[in-house]
Design a protein around this motif. Structure first.
Motif, short mmCIF file in Angstrom:
data_model
loop_
_atom_site.label_atom_id
_atom_site.label_comp_id
_atom_site.label_asym_id
_atom_site.label_seq_id
_atom_site.Cartn_x
_atom_site.Cartn_y
_atom_site.Cartn_z
N ALA A 161 0.83 -1.21 0.00
CA ALA A 161 0.00 0.00 0.00
C ALA A 161 0.86 1.25 0.00
O ALA A 161 0.56 2.25 -0.67
N VAL A 162 1.97 1.21 0.75
CA VAL A 162 2.90 2.34 0.78
C VAL A 162 3.54 2.53 -0.58
O VAL A 162 3.62 3.65 -1.11
N PHE A 163 3.98 1.46 -1.20
CA PHE A 163 4.63 1.56 -2.50
C PHE A 163 3.67 2.03 -3.59
O PHE A 163 4.03 2.83 -4.45
N LEU A 164 2.44 1.54 -3.53
CA LEU A 164 1.45 1.93 -4.53
C LEU A 164 1.09 3.41 -4.43
O LEU A 164 0.72 4.04 -5.42
N ALA A 165 1.22 3.96 -3.23
CA ALA A 165 0.89 5.37 -3.03
C ALA A 165 2.07 6.29 -3.36
O ALA A 165 1.91 7.52 -3.35
N MET A 166 3.19 5.73 -3.65
CA MET A 166 4.38 6.54 -3.92
C MET A 166 4.25 7.28 -5.25
O MET A 166 3.84 6.71 -6.26
N GLU A 167 4.59 8.55 -5.23
CA GLU A 167 4.46 9.38 -6.42
C GLU A 167 5.63 9.17 -7.37
O GLU A 167 6.74 8.90 -6.95
N ARG A 168 5.34 9.34 -8.66
CA ARG A 168 6.41 9.31 -9.67
C ARG A 168 7.05 10.68 -9.75
O ARG A 168 6.62 11.54 -10.51
N ARG A 169 8.05 10.90 -8.94
CA ARG A 169 8.74 12.19 -8.91
C ARG A 169 10.13 11.97 -8.36
O ARG A 169 10.41 10.96 -7.70
N PRO A 170 11.05 12.90 -8.61
CA PRO A 170 12.38 12.77 -8.01
C PRO A 170 12.30 12.85 -6.49
O PRO A 170 11.38 13.44 -5.93
N ALA A 171 13.26 12.24 -5.84
CA ALA A 171 13.31 12.28 -4.38
C ALA A 171 13.67 13.68 -3.90
O ALA A 171 14.45 14.39 -4.53
#
Length: 251
Positions: free
Chosen positions: A56-66
């Protein structure tokens, strides 16, 4: 009589200001140290959670630079991508996980490794992991690009080549001449180390289509390495099982 503040009083006020500044600096340092320690420990403590919560945490991760505050050590970055890939792989064998959910988990892992690379763009291993995940997702152009970057940042890293070389061989008919020309040098690199030879011997026994290629490469290295490779093949051949269909598993 002069109204000026006595020198001793001025020195005392200056000392108090310096001490307050030191206290503030120490407080900020402790806060930042605690925050960075929490960030660093997060990928490891996540492994204690159920796989469903991790995913669930990984799926919520945005596609953006850190962001700058997400800078982590390579150990923390590795722990995070390992957790993601392991969760995705387990889900592939779970009847409760649909094909769409499995694809979403795979894309989430690709997001994780992409963000890792914004933190450490010189990480040849992360480029290889990105290539494996891209190939698994059917994104061959991305896999090719990532393999080139892996080679550019770590061309002689044998421990990375153990996964990179077989992937390059698998994609040999789908990549350009530049990448194809690097397959044999990567295989030759593996033939010069014991762990690399073990890896190639396992592939030799499990993948018949790989045999002619590795034999032709083995003929180009020193006799000592040729003999060691053949010794491992002879040692493991009686235990070899028929090769299962390739699934393109990551990691």
């Amino acid at each position: 009589m002069s109204d000026a503040t006595p020198p001793r009083r001025r020195r005392g006020a200056r000392t108090r200001r310096i001490l307050r500044g030191v206290q503030i600096l120490a407080g900020v340092t402790v806060f930042l140290g605690g925050f960075l320690a929490w960030r660093e420990a997060k990928p490891f403590t996540m492994n204690l959670q159920p796989v469903s919560q991790q995913q669930a945490v990984f799926l919520a991760m945005e596609r953006r630079p850190a962001h700058f505050y997400e800078l982590e050590s390579r150990f923390a970055r590795r722990a995070r991508i390992d957790s993601c890939v392991q969760g995705w792989f387990q889900g592939r064998n779970d009847p409760a996980v649909t094909a769409d959910q499995s694809r979403a988990r795979l894309e989430a892992c690709r997001t994780v490794v992409t963000r890792n690379l914004t933190i450490a763009p010189a990480s040849s291993n992360d480029w290889t992991i990105a290539a494996i995940l891209a190939q698994t997702a059917g994104d061959i152009p991305a896999a090719s690009t990532y393999l080139k970057r892996s080679l550019a940042t770590g061309p002689t890293e044998q421990w990375i080549a153990r996964r990179r070389a077989p992937l390059m061989f698998d994609l040999r008919d789908q990549v350009d001449d530049e990448l194809r020309s690097q397959i044999d040098p990567q295989l030759a690199l593996l033939l010069r180390t014991e762990e690399g030879i073990k890896s190639l011997a396992r592939n030799y026994l499990a993948n018949p289509s790989f045999r002619d290629r590795i034999i032709s490469v083995a003929e180009t290295v020193e006799p000592f390495y040729q003999k060691r490779f053949l010794d491992f093949v002879k040692l493991w051949a009686p235990k070899a099982q028929p090769a299962a269909p390739s699934t393109g598993d990551a990691g």
